[in-house]
Design an enzyme around this catalytic site. Structure first.
Site, PDB file in Angstrom:
ATOM      1  N   CYS A  46      17.514 -24.365  -1.239  1.00  0.00           N
ATOM      2  CA  CYS A  46      17.552 -22.935  -0.892  1.00  0.00           C
ATOM      3  C   CYS A  46      16.526 -22.160  -1.716  1.00  0.00           C
ATOM      4  O   CYS A  46      16.562 -22.193  -2.936  1.00  0.00           O
ATOM      5  CB  CYS A  46      18.936 -22.349  -1.134  1.00  0.00           C
ATOM      6  SG  CYS A  46      18.965 -20.551  -0.869  1.00  0.00           S
ATOM      7  N   LYS A  71      27.463 -23.204   7.503  1.00  0.00           N
ATOM      8  CA  LYS A  71      26.640 -22.432   6.559  1.00  0.00           C
ATOM      9  C   LYS A  71      26.847 -23.006   5.162  1.00  0.00           C
ATOM     10  O   LYS A  71      27.968 -23.275   4.747  1.00  0.00           O
ATOM     11  CB  LYS A  71      27.054 -20.953   6.583  1.00  0.00           C
ATOM     12  CG  LYS A  71      26.394 -20.085   5.502  1.00  0.00           C
ATOM     13  CD  LYS A  71      24.902 -19.900   5.709  1.00  0.00           C
ATOM     14  CE  LYS A  71      24.257 -19.111   4.557  1.00  0.00           C
ATOM     15  NZ  LYS A  71      22.775 -19.086   4.675  1.00  0.00           N
TER      16      LYS A  71
HETATM   17  C1  DHB Z   1      19.622 -19.678   2.391  1.00  0.00           C
HETATM   18  C2  DHB Z   1      18.390 -20.117   2.790  1.00  0.00           C
HETATM   19  C3  DHB Z   1      18.113 -21.457   2.762  1.00  0.00           C
HETATM   20  O1  DHB Z   1      16.910 -21.954   3.147  1.00  0.00           O
HETATM   21  C4  DHB Z   1      19.084 -22.345   2.341  1.00  0.00           C
HETATM   22  O2  DHB Z   1      18.812 -23.643   2.331  1.00  0.00           O
HETATM   23  C5  DHB Z   1      20.325 -21.896   1.954  1.00  0.00           C
HETATM   24  C6  DHB Z   1      20.579 -20.552   1.984  1.00  0.00           C
HETATM   25  C7  DHB Z   1      19.893 -18.246   2.404  1.00  0.00           C
HETATM   26  O3  DHB Z   1      19.002 -17.459   2.104  1.00  0.00           O
HETATM   27  O4  DHB Z   1      21.056 -17.868   2.701  1.00  0.00           O
END
Ligand code: DHB
Length: 310
Positions: free
Chosen positions: A129, A44
């Site tokens: 993101c 993550k």
């Molecule tokens: C999140 C979503 C994304 O597309 C990303 O690249 C990183 C984080 C999120 O909302 O947690």
């Protein structure tokens, strides 16, 4: 041969989780990593400190298998948690460490720690993101992208790639490729979710997720054509040494095949991994093998980047 390669890293399977799906906790990371048909795991996206993310509901599966909308808001256990995980995990699979600082300085600080650590996998710098209120997607700003990569490569020597948002204009493909080609990137990962879509529940006449008034990143089937276009356009423009991870819209083995035809070296699964959990890797690899058999191909190398125009 259904294996893949990026820089000096060999992957026994072409499929991985897309960052964000099944990779926040050590239990989830272990499950993906231990999955017999996963090439490896992507962590993550980390910020320096732990984050709870946006309020729930923040993920919604769209009807009719269209895909998903999410605004998670970067919930994660913090950089040190993932560094501890990758440094202590015994595995033959090359792990991807994803970082997504909310500022350039946060990204540089995390990359400096990775550089100075014993981490020996690949690093994915997430410049795309869409879900943190007030924070733009860096990779839509070509000069900001050049600026951060210039600072990163002044000290960073380990294999590094960037996670990109989808582009929708041929000139934008030219512009991002011109920036990326000036750096010794090991890979690019395309696409992140299509940012800031909106879905409506017809029973309640409301949005379906709480953050940002219902706006959120789109994934799954409805982004497949955009994912194919981005992999293809970037493969046609990037230096050969920059490998491509194709992400977006994979629900069948044929979808994996199509991303490879466009030039993908590895393929990631997000929304469909949410739907089916880790058994999805075996199903997709089996379907991919059948697609290759049907055409009498023995290996992915025979089709990679070989999409024909008419
Ligand atoms: C999140 C979503 C994304 O597309 C990303 O690249 C990183 C984080 C999120 O909302 O947690």
């Amino acid at each position: 041969d259904l294996t893949g390669q990026i820089a000096n890293f060999h992957f026994n399977h072409i499929l991985l989780n897309a960052a964000g799906v099944k990779c926040q906790t050590t239990a989830e990371l272990d499950q993906v990593l231990a999955s017999p048909y996963s090439g490896s795991v992507v962590t993550k996206s980390a910020t320096p400190m732990v984050r709870p993310g946006n309020p729930s509901p923040r993920y919604y599966q769209l009807p009719e298998e269209l895909g998903s909308i999410n605004s998670m808001g970067l919930p994660n256990e913090g950089f040190a948690y993932y560094l501890d995980y990758v440094l202590n995990k015994q595995t033959d699979k090359p792990v991807f460490f994803s970082v997504a600082g909310l500022t350039k300085d946060d990204n540089l600080a995390m990359l400096m720690e990775l550089e100075q650590s014993d981490f020996n996998g690949l690093v994915e710098l997430n410049l795309s993101c869409p879900n943190v209120p007030g924070k733009p997607q860096t990779a839509y700003d070509f000069e900001a992208t050049r600026a951060i990569l210039t600072e990163v490569f002044a000290f960073f020597t380990k294999p590094l790639g960037v996670k990109l948002p989808p582009y929708f204009d041929m000139v934008h493909f030219d512009m991002i490729a011109a920036v990326l080609n000036d750096f010794p990137l090991a890979f690019v990962n395309t696409i992140n979710s299509i940012g800031n879509g909106l879905a409506i529940d017809p029973h309640t006449d409301t949005v379906v997720i709480k953050p940002k008034g219902g706006f959120g990143g789109l994934g799954g089937s409805l982004v497949k054509a955009t994912a194919l276009a981005n992999v293809r356009a970037l493969r046609e423009r990037l230096n050969e040494s920059i490998k491509i991870i194709g992400t977006g819209g994979v629900t069948s083995g044929r979808d994996v095949y199509d991303l490879v035809l466009c030039g993908a070296d590895l393929v990631e699964v997000g929304t469909q991994l949410m739907v089916e959990d880790t058994p999805v890797f075996e199903r997709l690899e089996g379907e991919l093998a059948n697609e290759l058999d049907k055409k009498n191909y023995q290996s992915l190398a025979e089709i990679r980047g070989k999409l024909q125009t008419i």
